[in-house]
Motif scaffolding. Structure first.
Motif, mmCIF file in Angstrom:
data_model
loop_
_atom_site.group_PDB
_atom_site.id
_atom_site.type_symbol
_atom_site.label_atom_id
_atom_site.label_comp_id
_atom_site.label_asym_id
_atom_site.label_seq_id
_atom_site.Cartn_x
_atom_site.Cartn_y
_atom_site.Cartn_z
ATOM 1 N N UNK A 245 -57.978 -62.031 13.525
ATOM 2 C CA UNK A 245 -57.384 -63.389 13.475
ATOM 3 C C UNK A 245 -55.922 -63.288 13.511
ATOM 4 N N UNK A 246 -55.142 -64.171 14.121
ATOM 5 C CA UNK A 246 -53.766 -64.453 13.950
ATOM 6 C C UNK A 246 -53.574 -65.958 13.487
ATOM 7 N N UNK A 247 -52.735 -66.138 12.731
ATOM 8 C CA UNK A 247 -52.486 -67.548 12.506
ATOM 9 C C UNK A 247 -51.045 -67.768 12.704
ATOM 10 N N UNK A 248 -50.737 -69.147 13.071
ATOM 11 C CA UNK A 248 -49.438 -69.722 13.304
ATOM 12 C C UNK A 248 -48.815 -70.905 12.325
ATOM 13 N N UNK A 249 -47.499 -70.777 11.884
ATOM 14 C CA UNK A 249 -47.147 -72.107 11.346
ATOM 15 C C UNK A 249 -45.838 -72.440 12.156
ATOM 16 N N UNK A 250 -45.644 -73.710 12.105
ATOM 17 C CA UNK A 250 -44.331 -73.956 12.806
ATOM 18 C C UNK A 250 -43.274 -74.228 11.923
ATOM 19 N N UNK A 251 -42.127 -73.545 12.202
ATOM 20 C CA UNK A 251 -40.896 -73.849 11.503
ATOM 21 C C UNK A 251 -40.296 -75.109 11.420
ATOM 22 N N UNK A 252 -39.828 -75.619 10.373
ATOM 23 C CA UNK A 252 -39.545 -77.109 10.332
ATOM 24 C C UNK A 252 -38.069 -77.017 10.520
ATOM 25 N N UNK B 140 -47.774 -65.828 11.652
ATOM 26 C CA UNK B 140 -46.637 -65.758 12.405
ATOM 27 C C UNK B 140 -45.703 -67.257 12.475
ATOM 28 N N UNK B 141 -44.552 -67.136 12.015
ATOM 29 C CA UNK B 141 -43.630 -68.708 12.008
ATOM 30 C C UNK B 141 -43.258 -68.724 13.147
ATOM 31 N N UNK B 142 -43.335 -69.627 14.216
ATOM 32 C CA UNK B 142 -42.866 -69.826 15.248
ATOM 33 C C UNK B 142 -41.965 -71.201 15.333
ATOM 34 N N UNK B 143 -40.850 -71.080 16.158
ATOM 35 C CA UNK B 143 -39.934 -71.925 16.342
ATOM 36 C C UNK B 143 -40.301 -73.214 17.506
ATOM 37 N N UNK B 144 -41.501 -72.852 18.200
ATOM 38 C CA UNK B 144 -41.642 -73.849 19.345
ATOM 39 C C UNK B 144 -43.060 -74.294 19.162
ATOM 40 N N UNK B 145 -43.475 -75.335 19.583
ATOM 41 C CA UNK B 145 -44.905 -76.167 19.328
ATOM 42 C C UNK B 145 -45.519 -75.797 20.486
ATOM 43 N N UNK B 146 -45.166 -75.038 21.309
ATOM 44 C CA UNK B 146 -46.193 -74.280 22.332
ATOM 45 C C UNK B 146 -45.821 -72.940 22.836
ATOM 46 N N UNK B 147 -46.766 -71.894 22.444
ATOM 47 C CA UNK B 147 -46.490 -70.468 22.476
ATOM 48 C C UNK B 147 -47.576 -69.998 23.713
ATOM 49 N N UNK B 148 -46.822 -68.989 24.281
ATOM 50 C CA UNK B 148 -47.656 -68.280 25.558
ATOM 51 C C UNK B 148 -48.475 -67.209 24.772
ATOM 52 N N UNK B 149 -49.402 -66.856 25.007
ATOM 53 C CA UNK B 149 -50.316 -65.635 24.498
ATOM 54 C C UNK B 149 -50.938 -64.893 25.709
ATOM 55 N N UNK B 150 -50.530 -63.664 25.788
ATOM 56 C CA UNK B 150 -51.117 -62.608 26.778
ATOM 57 C C UNK B 150 -51.990 -61.575 26.204
#
Length: 375
Positions: free
Chosen positions: A368-375, A272-282
């Motif tokens: 496994x889930x992987x995250x990248x931060x959008x630039x 998942x490419x995310x827009x924020x450098x802090x994410x919440x996971x439940x």
């Protein structure tokens, strides 16, 4: 060490209740900076003069405020908004005032002209149950302390607690073809026999009805409207209504000794490419609650261990590093529960954006889930 996170679609010879919040979703309005439909069915508004405001998490421009006077959103009629005999209407709403005209109803969702004609559907709050249906007697609202939420199929008995202003509520109305049910903040408020179809030629409205004589203007903040062509199940209701309840966030642990973990293959469920450098996971158990227990690993560090999955949320925050950094969340199964494999439902919030994943882990592989931060 491994890669990402978990949740699962769990298959078994025995049928069980699954969480799938995308199945049958015909319209979804997360209100992330606009009022467009995020379901893929293109049920976008033709008119919107409501005002963007904070949502229940405090995110700016992520919900809409309706002023109770002339604000509304109108979505053109389409085949995807008309259903046979099943429906679910789900919304988060924060009443900020009440409608004081000769009828005292406040319309959150409404499709169909004139009150409760065959084929119409609606979700509202009013004093009709407390006044034994006399809210439209012609008197202006004098008592704003005894209002209830109601759906198209409704009971005739009032319930408590009554609605308070400036408080967020999860409201979910379902009809499975025979029985209508209303849930407020995860609690079943009424069940009533109500057989109906939900098909009409009128537009869909948020914040008012399509009736100039009884517009039922709504003074409220409204967010995350979902409309389904089916009755969502109890586990799906929990997943919807518990999203904003206060949760204890787990913190990374400091290990006094190394925890032995078997070497297993990592199975990437999603990147998942995310827009924020802090994410919440439940995290929740997905399917039957059968004793699944997990260890969670983020970028080779154990953040928690011996977590029992259930219908109660396990929530934590992850820091996503920029560039080519690894941001991998791994679910390691400590056991397989009584019904293998070890399964989970994961809900991720990247600001206002929401992701749902179904993940499983076994004695041979980690989800496994992987995250990248959008630039």
């Amino acid at each position: 060490m491994k890669n990402i996170f978990f949740i699962l679609l769990f298959f078994s010879a025995t049928a069980f209740t699954q969480v799938n919040l995308s199945k049958g979703l015909k319209a979804y309005y997360p209100f992330t900076g606009n009022a467009n439909d995020a379901s893929g069915n293109k049920n976008n508004p033709s008119f919107n003069n409501a005002t963007l405001t904070k949502d229940r998490f405090g995110n700016a421009n992520s919900a809409y405020h309706f002023n109770g006077i002339n604000n509304y959103i109108q979505i053109p009629n389409s085949p995807s908004l008309n259903f046979a005999n099943q429906i679910t209407l789900a919304v988060w709403v924060r009443p900020t005032g009440f409608y004081y005209d000769i009828c005292h109803a406040n319309s959150i969702i409404s499709k169909g002209t004139a009150d409760y004609y065959p084929g119409n559907y609606a979700l509202r709050y009013d004093d009709a149950l407390f006044t034994d249906g006399k809210g439209c007697s012609g008197d202006l609202l004098k008592d704003s302390l005894h209002l209830n939420f109601r759906g198209t199929g409704t009971t005739q008995k009032t319930y408590t607690p009554y609605i308070k202003k400036n408080q967020w509520y999860s409201v979910i109305y379902t009809n499975d073809g025979t029985t209508a049910r209303l849930y407020v903040d995860c609690e079943l408020k009424y069940t009533v026999n109500f057989k109906e179809t939900f098909t009409n030629k009128d537009d869909l409205f948020f914040g008012r009805t399509n009736d100039s004589f009884f517009p039922f203007w709504t003074n409220a903040d409204i967010d995350d409207i979902r409309i389904y062509d089916r009755a969502v199940n109890e586990k799906e209701i929990v997943a919807l209504c518990k999203e904003a309840l206060k949760k204890d966030t787990i913190k990374p642990i400091t290990l006094t000794k190394e925890i032995p973990l078997e070497k297993r293959n990592n199975q990437l469920v999603k990147q998942i490419a995310v827009e924020h450098d802090s994410i919440s996971v439940t995290l929740y158990d997905n399917g039957d609650i059968d004793g699944d227990s997990v260890t969670l690993i983020y970028n080779d560090k154990i953040i928690t261990t011996h977590q029992r999955l259930s219908d109660k949320p396990i929530t934590f925050t992850l820091k996503v590093e920029p560039g080519q950094s690894r941001n991998e969340l791994v679910m390691y199964a400590e056991n397989l529960g009584s019904i293998p494999p070890n399964t989970a439902l994961m809900i991720i919030y990247d600001g206002k954006k929401r992701y749902e994943l179904n993940i499983s882990s076994t004695k041979n592989s980690n989800g496994v889930v992987a995250f990248t931060l959008k630039e």
